[in-house]
Design a protein around this motif. Structure first.
Motif, PDB file in Angstrom:
ATOM      1  N   ASN A 120       0.815  -1.217   0.000  1.00 40.00           N
ATOM      2  CA  ASN A 120       0.000   0.000   0.000  1.00 40.00           C
ATOM      3  C   ASN A 120       0.847   1.265   0.000  1.00 40.00           C
ATOM      4  OD1 ASN A 120      -2.455  -1.391   0.009  1.00 40.00           O
ATOM      5  ND2 ASN A 120      -2.495  -1.515   2.250  1.00 40.00           N
ATOM      6  N   ARG A 121       2.144   1.116  -0.286  1.00 41.27           N
ATOM      7  CA  ARG A 121       3.042   2.270  -0.304  1.00 41.27           C
ATOM      8  C   ARG A 121       3.299   2.736  -1.735  1.00 41.27           C
ATOM      9  NH1 ARG A 121       7.603  -0.119   3.943  1.00 41.27           N
ATOM     10  NH2 ARG A 121       6.079  -0.788   5.553  1.00 41.27           N
ATOM     11  N   GLN A 122       3.375   4.039  -1.883  1.00 42.97           N
ATOM     12  CA  GLN A 122       3.637   4.645  -3.201  1.00 42.97           C
ATOM     13  C   GLN A 122       4.585   5.824  -3.011  1.00 42.97           C
ATOM     14  OE1 GLN A 122       0.068   5.895  -5.223  1.00 42.97           O
ATOM     15  NE2 GLN A 122       1.170   7.085  -6.760  1.00 42.97           N
ATOM     16  N   PHE A 123       5.437   6.053  -4.014  1.00 40.45           N
ATOM     17  CA  PHE A 123       6.418   7.128  -3.902  1.00 40.45           C
ATOM     18  C   PHE A 123       6.380   8.016  -5.149  1.00 40.45           C
ATOM     19  CE2 PHE A 123       7.916   3.469  -1.522  1.00 40.45           C
ATOM     20  CZ  PHE A 123       8.120   4.020  -0.269  1.00 40.45           C
ATOM     21  N   GLU A 124       6.350   9.318  -4.916  1.00 44.52           N
ATOM     22  CA  GLU A 124       6.358  10.292  -6.009  1.00 44.52           C
ATOM     23  C   GLU A 124       7.584  11.183  -5.865  1.00 44.52           C
ATOM     24  OE1 GLU A 124       2.674  12.380  -5.765  1.00 44.52           O
ATOM     25  OE2 GLU A 124       1.468  10.672  -6.479  1.00 44.52           O
ATOM     26  N   PHE A 125       8.285  11.390  -6.977  1.00 42.10           N
ATOM     27  CA  PHE A 125       9.516  12.174  -6.966  1.00 42.10           C
ATOM     28  C   PHE A 125       9.325  13.508  -7.687  1.00 42.10           C
ATOM     29  CE2 PHE A 125      10.849   7.768  -6.571  1.00 42.10           C
ATOM     30  CZ  PHE A 125      11.813   7.821  -5.569  1.00 42.10           C
ATOM     31  N   SER A 126      10.079  14.503  -7.257  1.00 44.37           N
ATOM     32  CA  SER A 126      10.118  15.786  -7.950  1.00 44.37           C
ATOM     33  C   SER A 126      11.466  16.442  -7.669  1.00 44.37           C
ATOM     34  CB  SER A 126       8.977  16.707  -7.491  1.00 44.37           C
ATOM     35  OG  SER A 126       9.092  17.013  -6.116  1.00 44.37           O
ATOM     36  N   GLU A 139       9.080  23.626  -8.889  1.00 46.03           N
ATOM     37  CA  GLU A 139       9.035  22.188  -8.599  1.00 46.03           C
ATOM     38  C   GLU A 139       8.512  21.433  -9.812  1.00 46.03           C
ATOM     39  OE1 GLU A 139       7.187  19.010  -5.351  1.00 46.03           O
ATOM     40  OE2 GLU A 139       7.296  21.164  -4.899  1.00 46.03           O
ATOM     41  N   VAL A 140       9.198  20.344 -10.153  1.00 46.63           N
ATOM     42  CA  VAL A 140       8.864  19.564 -11.349  1.00 46.63           C
ATOM     43  C   VAL A 140       8.787  18.081 -10.976  1.00 46.63           C
ATOM     44  CG1 VAL A 140       9.509  18.983 -13.713  1.00 46.63           C
ATOM     45  CG2 VAL A 140      10.101  21.247 -12.767  1.00 46.63           C
ATOM     46  N   PRO A 141       7.651  17.437 -11.149  1.00 44.24           N
ATOM     47  CA  PRO A 141       7.565  15.998 -10.879  1.00 44.24           C
ATOM     48  C   PRO A 141       8.257  15.190 -11.965  1.00 44.24           C
ATOM     49  CG  PRO A 141       5.463  16.811 -11.694  1.00 44.24           C
ATOM     50  CD  PRO A 141       6.351  18.012 -11.528  1.00 44.24           C
ATOM     51  N   PHE A 142       8.762  14.012 -11.620  1.00 44.51           N
ATOM     52  CA  PHE A 142       9.387  13.151 -12.610  1.00 44.51           C
ATOM     53  C   PHE A 142       9.254  11.692 -12.179  1.00 44.51           C
ATOM     54  CE2 PHE A 142      12.713  13.818  -9.510  1.00 44.51           C
ATOM     55  CZ  PHE A 142      13.412  12.607  -9.464  1.00 44.51           C
ATOM     56  N   GLU A 143       9.422  10.793 -13.120  1.00 43.82           N
ATOM     57  CA  GLU A 143       9.362   9.364 -12.837  1.00 43.82           C
ATOM     58  C   GLU A 143      10.768   8.835 -12.561  1.00 43.82           C
ATOM     59  OE1 GLU A 143       6.654   7.516 -12.626  1.00 43.82           O
ATOM     60  OE2 GLU A 143       5.266   9.127 -13.173  1.00 43.82           O
ATOM     61  N   ALA A 144      10.875   7.983 -11.560  1.00 47.56           N
ATOM     62  CA  ALA A 144      12.153   7.337 -11.244  1.00 47.56           C
ATOM     63  C   ALA A 144      11.868   5.884 -10.926  1.00 47.56           C
ATOM     64  CB  ALA A 144      12.845   8.043 -10.078  1.00 47.56           C
ATOM     65  N   LYS A 145      12.048   5.007 -11.897  1.00 50.22           N
ATOM     66  CA  LYS A 145      11.762   3.594 -11.698  1.00 50.22           C
ATOM     67  C   LYS A 145      12.658   3.033 -10.601  1.00 50.22           C
ATOM     68  CE  LYS A 145      11.320  -0.804 -14.140  1.00 50.22           C
ATOM     69  NZ  LYS A 145      11.495  -1.525 -15.430  1.00 50.22           N
ATOM     70  N   ARG A 186       7.690  12.262  -2.070  1.00 51.79           N
ATOM     71  CA  ARG A 186       6.430  12.197  -1.327  1.00 51.79           C
ATOM     72  C   ARG A 186       6.092  10.729  -1.108  1.00 51.79           C
ATOM     73  NH1 ARG A 186       3.549  15.056  -4.447  1.00 51.79           N
ATOM     74  NH2 ARG A 186       3.678  17.006  -3.267  1.00 51.79           N
ATOM     75  N   ALA A 187       6.099  10.311   0.155  1.00 49.93           N
ATOM     76  CA  ALA A 187       5.747   8.931   0.508  1.00 49.93           C
ATOM     77  C   ALA A 187       4.259   8.876   0.811  1.00 49.93           C
ATOM     78  CB  ALA A 187       6.553   8.476   1.722  1.00 49.93           C
ATOM     79  N   ILE A 188       3.549   7.973   0.148  1.00 49.25           N
ATOM     80  CA  ILE A 188       2.087   7.901   0.248  1.00 49.25           C
ATOM     81  C   ILE A 188       1.672   6.512   0.698  1.00 49.25           C
ATOM     82  CG2 ILE A 188      -0.092   8.171  -1.002  1.00 49.25           C
ATOM     83  CD1 ILE A 188       1.492   9.868  -3.053  1.00 49.25           C
TER      84      ILE A 188
END
Length: 276
Positions: A120-126, A139-145, A186-188
């Motif tokens: 149930n954990r998700q992570f968003e990077f910027s 601030e700019v969001p980006f994907e980081a596999k 951002r840890a969700i």
């Protein structure tokens, strides 16, 4: 007791504050769907909508306690950041990945302490970026596999910055050096049972809606008191329609709809308004 209702100029000083967080961030409020929050907002949202040129807005069923309600059902979130200055001219891949690794570990630790299961954990990077010699960042969001970037990701990071800068300021400088000043995560954590409220739906409206009363309200535009119909939110079912000018009363708020504002109750009991 019902709140006193009137069409007032109080919305006018509020509208510039909304423009501050929309127009100056590259968002056209006319393309936005506004949601009321706070017990008094429903009295003023109609006037604010006309000032801002909105076409749709919502008065939630739990509007007066929207923040508390949101706190009960929202995801668990934490933000971490790390300062690391680099640029597309000499990109420090190893340093960036080390920063991202530390951020993700901190995010995982937070979610673990909150009792969130790994699935149930998700992570968003910027990242915070700027053109060289600029004194401010965006601030700019980006994907980081898997929380990792490599050299092949750099063009995508740079392009994401250009697009965000253009969206906010209507200009991009493709030939300028792009500096990355900080990295954020951002840890969700998805909260168990947060969707239970969606099972509490209304039956469909059958027949004409009940009129609670007729009441005089002061209309700022005309400068006089005019009589409008009053409806009780608790008596309205899914699909019920009300047309402004009118009042819709609930236990914790009173909503005022102006002329050309057409309201409809959705299946969760929210008042969704479209402006002709």
């Amino acid at each position: 007791m019902p709140m006193p209702a009137m069409s007032t100029p109080l919305a006018r000083p509020i509208a510039p504050a909304i423009e501050e967080i929309t127009v100056r961030e590259g968002i056209n409020p006319r393309d936005s769907f506004f949601v009321c929050g706070g017990g008094a907002t429903a009295i003023h949202i109609a006037e604010m909508a006309d000032i801002l040129g909105l076409k749709r807005y919502m008065v939630p069923r739990f509007m007066a306690g929207l923040s508390a309600f949101g706190g009960l059902i929202s995801d668990i979130r934490s933000e971490e950041s790390a300062v690391l200055l680099t640029s597309d001219a000499d990109f420090n891949v190893a340093g960036v990945n080390d920063a991202l690794k530390r951020l993700k570990q901190a995010g995982n630790n937070f979610l673990a302490e909150a009792g969130v299961a790994p699935e149930n954990r998700q992570f968003e990077f910027s990242f915070l970026g700027r053109y060289e010699y600029q004194s401010f960042e965006i601030e700019v969001p980006f994907e980081a596999k898997d929380g990792v970037v490599d050299e092949s990701d750099l063009p995508g990071l740079v392009e994401a910055f250009h697009k965000m800068h253009e969206r906010i300021y209507s200009i991009r400088a493709d030939n300028d050096v792009v500096e990355f000043t900080a990295w954020k995560l951002r840890a969700i954590g998805k909260r168990s049972g947060q969707d239970i409220w969606q099972k509490n739906t209304l039956a469909d409206q059958v027949g004409a809606i009940d009129l609670k009363a007729q009441r005089g309200i002061y209309q700022q535009e005309s400068g006089r008191v005019e009589t409008v119909p009053v409806y009780e939110l608790a008596r309205l079912r899914a699909g019920a329609q009300v047309a402004g000018p009118c009042l819709v009363e609930a236990e914790t708020f009173t909503a005022y709809l102006k002329d050309q504002h057409q309201g409809q109750i959705d299946r969760y009991g929210n008042l969704v308004v479209n402006i002709a």
